[in-house]
Design a protein around this motif. Structure first.
Motif, PDB file in Angstrom:
ATOM      1  N   ASP A  21      60.102   8.251 -31.654  1.00 37.21           N
ATOM      2  CA  ASP A  21      58.756   8.300 -31.093  1.00 37.21           C
ATOM      3  C   ASP A  21      58.137   9.687 -31.265  1.00 37.21           C
ATOM      4  O   ASP A  21      56.949   9.810 -31.577  1.00 37.21           O
ATOM      5  CB  ASP A  21      58.780   7.933 -29.608  1.00 37.21           C
ATOM      6  N   GLU A  22      58.947  10.731 -31.065  1.00 36.43           N
ATOM      7  CA  GLU A  22      58.448  12.088 -31.274  1.00 36.43           C
ATOM      8  C   GLU A  22      57.977  12.283 -32.715  1.00 36.43           C
ATOM      9  O   GLU A  22      56.874  12.789 -32.974  1.00 36.43           O
ATOM     10  CB  GLU A  22      59.546  13.113 -30.980  1.00 36.43           C
ATOM     11  N   ALA A  23      58.830  11.885 -33.649  1.00 41.95           N
ATOM     12  CA  ALA A  23      58.519  12.074 -35.063  1.00 41.95           C
ATOM     13  C   ALA A  23      57.283  11.268 -35.466  1.00 41.95           C
ATOM     14  O   ALA A  23      56.412  11.756 -36.200  1.00 41.95           O
ATOM     15  CB  ALA A  23      59.718  11.689 -35.917  1.00 41.95           C
ATOM     16  N   ALA A  24      57.206  10.038 -35.002  1.00 40.62           N
ATOM     17  CA  ALA A  24      56.058   9.190 -35.338  1.00 40.62           C
ATOM     18  C   ALA A  24      54.763   9.759 -34.772  1.00 40.62           C
ATOM     19  O   ALA A  24      53.695   9.637 -35.395  1.00 40.62           O
ATOM     20  CB  ALA A  24      56.293   7.769 -34.820  1.00 40.62           C
ATOM     21  N   ALA A  25      54.822  10.399 -33.610  1.00 44.12           N
ATOM     22  CA  ALA A  25      53.635  10.995 -33.005  1.00 44.12           C
ATOM     23  C   ALA A  25      53.107  12.146 -33.860  1.00 44.12           C
ATOM     24  O   ALA A  25      51.892  12.347 -33.967  1.00 44.12           O
ATOM     25  CB  ALA A  25      53.948  11.485 -31.593  1.00 44.12           C
ATOM     26  N   VAL A  26      54.011  12.889 -34.489  1.00 43.96           N
ATOM     27  CA  VAL A  26      53.594  13.992 -35.364  1.00 43.96           C
ATOM     28  C   VAL A  26      52.877  13.438 -36.589  1.00 43.96           C
ATOM     29  O   VAL A  26      51.817  13.932 -37.000  1.00 43.96           O
ATOM     30  CB  VAL A  26      54.802  14.841 -35.778  1.00 43.96           C
ATOM     31  N   SER A  27      53.456  12.403 -37.194  1.00 42.58           N
ATOM     32  CA  SER A  27      52.843  11.791 -38.365  1.00 42.58           C
ATOM     33  C   SER A  27      51.457  11.244 -38.032  1.00 42.58           C
ATOM     34  O   SER A  27      50.510  11.408 -38.812  1.00 42.58           O
ATOM     35  CB  SER A  27      53.742  10.673 -38.899  1.00 42.58           C
ATOM     36  N   GLU A  36      69.133  21.154 -46.152  1.00 40.03           N
ATOM     37  CA  GLU A  36      67.673  21.211 -46.087  1.00 40.03           C
ATOM     38  C   GLU A  36      67.152  21.179 -44.657  1.00 40.03           C
ATOM     39  O   GLU A  36      66.067  20.676 -44.398  1.00 40.03           O
ATOM     40  CB  GLU A  36      67.084  20.044 -46.880  1.00 40.03           C
ATOM     41  N   ALA A  37      67.902  21.741 -43.723  1.00 44.83           N
ATOM     42  CA  ALA A  37      67.493  21.700 -42.324  1.00 44.83           C
ATOM     43  C   ALA A  37      66.119  22.320 -42.109  1.00 44.83           C
ATOM     44  O   ALA A  37      65.267  21.752 -41.424  1.00 44.83           O
ATOM     45  CB  ALA A  37      68.527  22.402 -41.446  1.00 44.83           C
ATOM     46  N   GLU A  38      65.878  23.472 -42.694  1.00 45.92           N
ATOM     47  CA  GLU A  38      64.589  24.134 -42.502  1.00 45.92           C
ATOM     48  C   GLU A  38      63.467  23.384 -43.212  1.00 45.92           C
ATOM     49  O   GLU A  38      62.361  23.244 -42.688  1.00 45.92           O
ATOM     50  CB  GLU A  38      64.644  25.583 -42.985  1.00 45.92           C
ATOM     51  N   HIS A  39      63.755  22.883 -44.423  1.00 41.91           N
ATOM     52  CA  HIS A  39      62.748  22.168 -45.196  1.00 41.91           C
ATOM     53  C   HIS A  39      62.366  20.854 -44.521  1.00 41.91           C
ATOM     54  O   HIS A  39      61.189  20.463 -44.534  1.00 41.91           O
ATOM     55  CB  HIS A  39      63.295  21.887 -46.596  1.00 41.91           C
ATOM     56  N   LEU A  40      63.338  20.178 -43.928  1.00 47.06           N
ATOM     57  CA  LEU A  40      63.083  18.875 -43.327  1.00 47.06           C
ATOM     58  C   LEU A  40      62.698  18.985 -41.854  1.00 47.06           C
ATOM     59  O   LEU A  40      61.588  18.626 -41.457  1.00 47.06           O
ATOM     60  CB  LEU A  40      64.318  17.989 -43.478  1.00 47.06           C
ATOM     61  N   VAL A  41      63.616  19.481 -41.039  1.00 42.37           N
ATOM     62  CA  VAL A  41      63.387  19.515 -39.591  1.00 42.37           C
ATOM     63  C   VAL A  41      62.557  20.731 -39.196  1.00 42.37           C
ATOM     64  O   VAL A  41      61.644  20.635 -38.365  1.00 42.37           O
ATOM     65  CB  VAL A  41      64.726  19.497 -38.827  1.00 42.37           C
ATOM     66  N   ASP A  58      60.320  22.550 -40.974  1.00 39.96           N
ATOM     67  CA  ASP A  58      58.907  22.419 -41.361  1.00 39.96           C
ATOM     68  C   ASP A  58      58.224  21.324 -40.548  1.00 39.96           C
ATOM     69  O   ASP A  58      57.042  21.433 -40.210  1.00 39.96           O
ATOM     70  CB  ASP A  58      58.805  22.127 -42.858  1.00 39.96           C
ATOM     71  N   PHE A  59      58.958  20.270 -40.229  1.00 36.28           N
ATOM     72  CA  PHE A  59      58.398  19.186 -39.419  1.00 36.28           C
ATOM     73  C   PHE A  59      58.007  19.714 -38.033  1.00 36.28           C
ATOM     74  O   PHE A  59      56.901  19.447 -37.540  1.00 36.28           O
ATOM     75  CB  PHE A  59      59.416  18.054 -39.291  1.00 36.28           C
ATOM     76  N   CYS A  60      58.915  20.477 -37.416  1.00 37.76           N
ATOM     77  CA  CYS A  60      58.625  21.025 -36.090  1.00 37.76           C
ATOM     78  C   CYS A  60      57.492  22.048 -36.148  1.00 37.76           C
ATOM     79  O   CYS A  60      56.673  22.126 -35.220  1.00 37.76           O
ATOM     80  CB  CYS A  60      59.882  21.658 -35.501  1.00 37.76           C
ATOM     81  N   ARG A  61      57.428  22.824 -37.222  1.00 35.98           N
ATOM     82  CA  ARG A  61      56.339  23.785 -37.371  1.00 35.98           C
ATOM     83  C   ARG A  61      54.992  23.071 -37.414  1.00 35.98           C
ATOM     84  O   ARG A  61      54.021  23.482 -36.743  1.00 35.98           O
ATOM     85  CB  ARG A  61      56.534  24.607 -38.640  1.00 35.98           C
ATOM     86  N   ARG A  62      54.915  22.001 -38.179  1.00 32.54           N
ATOM     87  CA  ARG A  62      53.670  21.247 -38.273  1.00 32.54           C
ATOM     88  C   ARG A  62      53.335  20.570 -36.941  1.00 32.54           C
ATOM     89  O   ARG A  62      52.166  20.441 -36.577  1.00 32.54           O
ATOM     90  CB  ARG A  62      53.746  20.228 -39.407  1.00 32.54           C
ATOM     91  N   ALA A  63      54.375  20.131 -36.231  1.00 36.34           N
ATOM     92  CA  ALA A  63      54.136  19.529 -34.917  1.00 36.34           C
ATOM     93  C   ALA A  63      53.483  20.534 -33.978  1.00 36.34           C
ATOM     94  O   ALA A  63      52.527  20.199 -33.249  1.00 36.34           O
ATOM     95  CB  ALA A  63      55.455  19.028 -34.323  1.00 36.34           C
ATOM     96  N   ARG A  64      53.974  21.777 -33.987  1.00 41.12           N
ATOM     97  CA  ARG A  64      53.386  22.805 -33.133  1.00 41.12           C
ATOM     98  C   ARG A  64      51.934  23.069 -33.531  1.00 41.12           C
ATOM     99  O   ARG A  64      51.059  23.230 -32.665  1.00 41.12           O
ATOM    100  CB  ARG A  64      54.213  24.088 -33.205  1.00 41.12           C
ATOM    101  N   LEU A  76      63.485  17.089 -31.163  1.00 42.32           N
ATOM    102  CA  LEU A  76      63.589  17.596 -32.526  1.00 42.32           C
ATOM    103  C   LEU A  76      63.800  19.105 -32.531  1.00 42.32           C
ATOM    104  O   LEU A  76      64.560  19.635 -33.354  1.00 42.32           O
ATOM    105  CB  LEU A  76      62.326  17.239 -33.315  1.00 42.32           C
ATOM    106  N   GLU A  77      63.158  19.810 -31.615  1.00 41.35           N
ATOM    107  CA  GLU A  77      63.363  21.257 -31.505  1.00 41.35           C
ATOM    108  C   GLU A  77      64.808  21.561 -31.110  1.00 41.35           C
ATOM    109  O   GLU A  77      65.406  22.532 -31.590  1.00 41.35           O
ATOM    110  CB  GLU A  77      62.399  21.857 -30.476  1.00 41.35           C
ATOM    111  N   LEU A  78      65.388  20.733 -30.240  1.00 43.65           N
ATOM    112  CA  LEU A  78      66.786  20.909 -29.847  1.00 43.65           C
ATOM    113  C   LEU A  78      67.704  20.723 -31.053  1.00 43.65           C
ATOM    114  O   LEU A  78      68.639  21.510 -31.265  1.00 43.65           O
ATOM    115  CB  LEU A  78      67.149  19.910 -28.747  1.00 43.65           C
TER     116      LEU A  78
END
Length: 305
Positions: free
Chosen positions: A221-227, A268-273, A275-281, A290-292
């Motif tokens: 749900d968190e990930a889908a909310a970002v998308s 690819e932790a930084e590229h996948l998770v 960057d995803f968290c950066r865009r979420a912020r 996801l931040e955890l």
């Protein structure tokens, strides 16, 4: 159609081998170590009852002399910067670039280097890994490739590529608004990576414990909310299918990120998770789970230094 495959790993090796088996003019751009393996063993596809070998045409950096019609960029994120420099001689006026990477950062990098117009959107699904011998091990029969312009309906060039590259071993289809498909895949990949890395196990084991399925749903749900906030809402049916897959009882599925982390390989932790968290912020979407997971991955990475 002259095709350059940048990389011959789990994904590029699989799709490139299938194209070469079908008679296409395929060249692999690889690092010297991979070139030695290909020279000695060929490119082998194993698993699911298959044991197939091709002897691929391959080159290393500095050996490219002329443009290709299609360039498939299949390296992992850590190798992208070097790959962009290495493949530059293969990009001509009419070259089409098709990335196989997950996430979105590579689209910015390729667009900046070669022009956004040259870069198509692409999402592949295949469950493969590279064995210790350098073979491509297929773990699941799924092998799909969705291709399209970043925005809008499939163009004539997309339709031509799709029509010409229909070969045994994978399903290729033209899709509209390919960036949406890439975002939707990113939601799944990020969720799968986060839950398996944070909880240290396959999805079947996670689903079997009290609270496991709920945890998976909350991360999804968190990930889908970002998308959705980025303008690419994941359809309800797709979310439901992802949740069912990631909570399937007894499933041994693990994410490629988890497999790389547990094997001590570059990941690819930084590229996948990350960057995803950066865009979420940036989008103002809270993603505490996801931040955890990202923090756990960073601590793990730091412990290896």
């Amino acid at each position: 159609m002259r095709i350059l495959i940048v990389g011959a790993g789990a994904t590029g090796g699989y799709f490139g081998a299938r194209l070469a088996q079908a008679g296409y003019e395929v060249t692999f751009l690889v690092r010297p170590g991979r070139a030695r393996t290909l020279q000695e063993r060929g490119l082998r596809l194993v698993g699911l009852g298959q044991n197939e070998r091709i002897d691929p045409v391959h080159v290393t950096a500095g050996q490219l002399r002329e443009p290709f019609d299609v360039v498939l960029v299949t390296v992992k994120a850590a190798g992208l910067t070097a790959a962009i420099e290495d493949l530059a001689p293969a990009v001509g006026t009419n070259t089409v670039m098709i990335p196989f990477l997950n996430g979105m950062a590579h689209m910015d990098a390729l667009g900046a280097a070669f022009g956004e117009r040259k870069v198509l959107g692409s999402a592949v699904k295949v469950v493969t890994t590279v064995t210790d011998d350098g073979d491509i091990l297929q773990l699941n029969p799924i092998a799909t490739w969705d291709l399209g312009e970043q925005y809008g309906e499939p163009s004539e060039r997309v339709k031509q590529i799709v029509a010409r590259l229909q070969v045994p071993g994978f399903t290729l289809q033209a899709i509209p608004d390919a960036l949406a498909a890439m975002w939707h895949k990113w939601v799944f990949i990020t969720t799968a990576g986060a839950i398996t890395c944070l909880l240290h196990g396959p999805v079947g084991a996670i689903a079997a414990v009290q609270g496991g399925p709920t945890f998976v749903r909350d991360v999804l749900d968190e990930a889908a909310a970002v998308s959705a906030a980025a303008g690419f809402r994941v359809p309800d049916a797709e979310c439901a299918a992802s949740l069912a897959f990631l909570t399937e009882p007894g499933s041994t599925f693990t994410s490629s990120l988890y497999r790389d982390v547990t094997a001590g390989l570059p990941n690819e932790a930084e590229h996948l998770v990350g960057d995803f968290c950066r865009r979420a912020r940036e989008l103002g979407v809270a993603t505490p789970l996801l931040e955890l997971a990202l923090m756990q991955l960073r601590v793990h990475e730091a412990s290896l230094r």
